[in-house]
Design an enzyme around this catalytic site. Sequence first.
Site, PDB file in Angstrom:
ATOM      1  NE  ARG A 266      -3.452   2.657   2.469  1.00 21.87           N
ATOM      2  CZ  ARG A 266      -3.740   3.314   3.466  1.00 21.87           C
ATOM      3  NH1 ARG A 266      -3.307   2.850   4.740  1.00 21.87           N
ATOM      4  NH2 ARG A 266      -4.622   4.317   3.236  1.00 21.87           N
TER       5      ARG A 266
ATOM      6  CG  HIS B 142      -1.811   8.861   3.822  1.00 26.71           C
ATOM      7  ND1 HIS B 142      -1.760   7.398   4.035  1.00 26.71           N
ATOM      8  CD2 HIS B 142      -1.590   9.148   5.193  1.00 26.71           C
ATOM      9  CE1 HIS B 142      -1.777   6.935   5.308  1.00 26.71           C
ATOM     10  NE2 HIS B 142      -1.368   8.063   6.132  1.00 26.71           N
TER      11      HIS B 142
ATOM     12  CD  GLU C 238      -5.993   6.557   9.752  1.00 28.28           C
ATOM     13  OE1 GLU C 238      -5.788   5.767  10.622  1.00 28.28           O
ATOM     14  OE2 GLU C 238      -4.999   7.746   9.620  1.00 28.28           O
TER      15      GLU C 238
ATOM     16  CD  GLU D 185      -2.607   3.520   8.119  1.00 23.66           C
ATOM     17  OE1 GLU D 185      -2.350   3.795   9.369  1.00 23.66           O
ATOM     18  OE2 GLU D 185      -2.554   4.361   7.386  1.00 23.66           O
TER      19      GLU D 185
END
Length: 499
Positions: A104, A149, A194, A399
Amino acid sequence: MRKCLTYVLCLSVVTLSYSEVQATKNDSYFVIPEGLKIGVGTSSYQVEGGWNASDKGENVWDRLVHSKPWMILDETDGDLAADSYNKYKEDVHWVKRMKFDHYRISLSWARILPTGLSNSVSREGLRYYHNLIDELLANNIEPLVTIYHWDHPQVLEDMGGWTNHMMVKFYLEYANVVFREFGDKVKVFTTLNELQLFCLSGYGIGEIAPGKPLNITGAYLCGHNALKAHAEAYHLYNREYRSKQNGRVGIVSHCASYLPKTPNDTLAAEIAFEFSCGWISHPIYIGDYPKLMKDKVAQFSKDAGFTESQLPVFSPAEIARIKGTSDYFGMNHYTSFLVEQVPDSESNLLLRDSGIKQSYDPSWEITGMDWLNIVPHGFGYMLRKIKAKYNNPPVYVTENGSADNQIMDDHQRIKYHFLYLRELLSAVYRDNCNVQKYTAWSLVDCFEWSTGYAAGFGLLALNMSSPARERIPKLSASWFETVMGTRKLQPPFNSTLQK
């Protein structure tokens, strides 16, 4: 952050108890099923370095670490990081050596679009990611690509970043470039990683980039725009690319487990869940923000003297547009918390609105991060909750990992992954949870945001005193190589039985 005081103490907390080791002998859920793929991950700012290589633009993390170095615990930065910009082939070598199924990665928005906008695409930036992806495919490793990210271009932040509704358009243009360039090779995309954390910590508390302490109003506005950006990217892929590329698009949610401090206080656990994991998942899988969340924020806003709720409102059309926009349930999970209902809780900014206080069970084992306890049953609890609440979607654990203090014989990390993977396999075999991917975090010791390099999650250590950033395998790298080579979960190396 806590450190072991003596070698004896370190040894005592990283070994399995006698009962735990005995339990492994009778556990029939050790074989990794064919449909479950195991991999490892990193993200662009945390490992790439090359912060000003070629024509890359400045991103929000570049600005933060250069202008406010004191905001990083050890005052380090990601300028060089693991130098994966130059050492990506070595990273792929290690992924292959440990026999992982996938790797990833994330893309740097500012490396691909230096000005943040799609009218200026960096050929050098695209070439770097093409080379990395091609290297993975040549070694039979599946690339999982996260489009965002936490590291957007600073020029967009100067316009308000994720608190500006135009960020939806800017992100969509960026995602279009990504799909167009890499979609023939990449079959799993994550839109955003997230959003709860980058919105809460970046725009609410202000402790990570862009470092704006805008209170809960900023966090909610960020999340509102980010969810709409995700949905528009998903629909773009459906409309323009899915029939030709046949890939999958999803979003990654931060899903810690919240366990009732008082037995049977299921309401406290549900409220905590809806204010965290449910903040993203409910709009996508059920539609709109969770009712518990809407009601509590509205009441808190009223009590605080606001004329309307601080949580923005989706229109009916927006609710319909967001609902169903995920081909898999992306889930980051590290640890668990105990929760209880306490009015006017000040445990953190988000949980303040919920009236929930979180704490730890003192019996839980601590790791190299003082917030990260080893609570494997909490992982199983979350997998079963997702199955029950969202109709058993395909789950990608994107994760999961444990922190250390640069310990090479990282027995505790091995123990962590062993126990968490055992929970995952039990959830698959016994409970029929539809888990299809598991990703260990992380390949190398990364720049861990506001913590810097004070604690590492890597299976590989970095020689931080050398500009060559040599990779040094920890004991956990050997353990994973054994697990992946046998496709069977192995008890931790050198487990000391404690009777």
